[in-house]
Design an enzyme around this catalytic site. Structure first.
Site, PDB file in Angstrom:
ATOM      1  N   GLU A  60       0.654  -0.537   5.656  1.00 29.94           N
ATOM      2  CA  GLU A  60       0.975   0.602   6.983  1.00 29.94           C
ATOM      3  C   GLU A  60       1.708   0.194   7.874  1.00 29.94           C
ATOM      4  O   GLU A  60       2.523   1.342   8.349  1.00 29.94           O
ATOM      5  CB  GLU A  60      -0.577   1.289   7.275  1.00 29.94           C
ATOM      6  CG  GLU A  60      -1.165   1.722   6.367  1.00 29.94           C
ATOM      7  CD  GLU A  60      -1.945   1.033   4.930  1.00 29.94           C
ATOM      8  OE1 GLU A  60      -2.578   1.574   4.054  1.00 29.94           O
ATOM      9  OE2 GLU A  60      -2.072  -0.181   5.238  1.00 29.94           O
ATOM     10  N   HIS A 129     -12.971   4.764   5.483  1.00 35.97           N
ATOM     11  CA  HIS A 129     -12.207   5.724   4.835  1.00 35.97           C
ATOM     12  C   HIS A 129     -12.742   7.152   5.222  1.00 35.97           C
ATOM     13  O   HIS A 129     -12.144   8.215   4.927  1.00 35.97           O
ATOM     14  CB  HIS A 129     -12.098   5.897   3.412  1.00 35.97           C
ATOM     15  CG  HIS A 129     -11.765   4.651   2.778  1.00 35.97           C
ATOM     16  ND1 HIS A 129     -12.464   3.224   2.665  1.00 35.97           N
ATOM     17  CD2 HIS A 129     -10.491   4.447   2.098  1.00 35.97           C
ATOM     18  CE1 HIS A 129     -11.636   2.384   2.108  1.00 35.97           C
ATOM     19  NE2 HIS A 129     -10.576   3.134   1.734  1.00 35.97           N
TER      20      HIS A 129
END
Length: 323
Positions: A60, A129
């Site tokens: 990321e 998540h």
């Protein structure tokens, strides 16, 4: 107007803007061959090729860092992060670079970057998540934070984000991708940072965004059966934060409840409540109350997960406290 899902509305926005502007390209994990982790970029690789739809490694910080460089060089990247929790890995790039470069360079460089990412809970995906981290990015001047609820808003706001010269964090609730709604065809855009009244009312303002808008609409239906008229205000964005619409609503109803899926402690509801108290105190018939997610890591167990997320009954109970 045709009725399509939020997923299809986002795909439509991406496709239309990529056709309109050749400087727009996508990068992220599984955005190409897999069509995106939630299938939002489905079909774009076949249409635009692997120079404009780029599958990346699981990195990321690298994804956002490359996107910032590309934006400074004149392109308009759309970086997809598989979940907003993973944005934490790229916090330095987002908060310490993308958000401040235009300011630090005195306007010589812009960062026309859109970071798309799903957030929210409800699908038993575990604590890494499932969180709603939008308040974290509210606390970051220079970064636009957009959080749509209905499909039409998702399309109109994403198209505007892709045209913005500011960095935009565009947060899509993973539980809303399949929700259907009427969506205008063609070049339909919405201004970034303008709230919307999703249901008019006279007795209390329910201020929400993303999936909590639907929770508030359900709560408003339940309250209506008891003669209580609730107005539902969809913020649609946290930066810019449209307090003008919020304050106008509160001055009509004289009461306010903020409803957010994010953790209650330090959530955006506290900021909105403070501004209401400062700017519309004389219009209030009671304190501004808050509803928020439980201050726990999101549980995996189904019943515990549901207990950690606000629902319509929670909102109704809070409104009755206020009344």
């Amino acid at each position: 107007m045709p009725e399509i899902t939020c997923r299809e509305a986002l795909n439509q926005a991406l496709q239309e803007e990529m056709e309109r502007d050749s400087s727009i390209f996508l990068l992220g994990e599984d955005v190409g061959q897999y069509g995106g982790s939630f299938k939002v970029s489905k079909g774009l690789l076949a249409k635009f090729g692997d120079k404009r739809v780029v599958d990346t490694p699981i990195a990321e910080a690298g994804i956002v860092g490359m996107a910032i460089g590309a934006a400074m060089a004149g392109l308009r990247p759309v970086a997809e992060l598989m979940t907003i929790n993973f944005a934490i890995v790229a916090l330095d790039q987002i908060m310490n670079h993308a958000a401040v470069i235009r300011y630090m360079f005195g306007g010589q460089f812009a960062v026309p970057l859109t970071i798309r990412t799903p957030g929210g809970a409800g699908h038993q995906l575990g604590a890494q998540h499932s969180h709603s981290l939008e308040p974290l990015f509210l606390h970051c001047p220079g970064l636009r934070v957009i959080v749509p609820s209905v499909p039409a808003d998702a399309k109109g706001l994403l198209k505007s984000a892709l045209r913005s010269d500011d960095p935009v964090l565009f947060i899509e609730h993973e539980g809303l991708y399949g929700v259907k709604g009427e969506v205008p065809e063609g070049d339909y855009t919405l201004p970034l940072g303008l709230a919307d009244i999703k249901r008019p009312g006279t007795d209390v303002s329910l201020i929400a965004l993303s999936r909590m808008v639907y929770v508030c609409l359900e709560a408003a239906e339940l309250l209506a059966k008891e003669g209580i008229s609730a107005e539902v205000v969809d913020l649609r964005a946290l930066n810019p934060l449209d307090m003008t619409t919020v304050l106008e609503s509160v001055r009509r109803t004289h009461r306010a409840v903020t409803v957010e899926e994010s953790w209650l402690t330090g959530g955006w509801g506290g900021e909105v409540a403070a501004q209401i108290m400062e700017q519309a105190f004389d219009s209030l018939d009671g304190p501004v109350l808050r509803v928020g997610g439980a201050d726990v890591p999101m549980p995996y167990a189904r019943k515990l997960e549901q207990a950690a997320i606000p629902n319509a009954a929670t909102v109704v109970a809070r409104v009755k406290e206020l009344l």
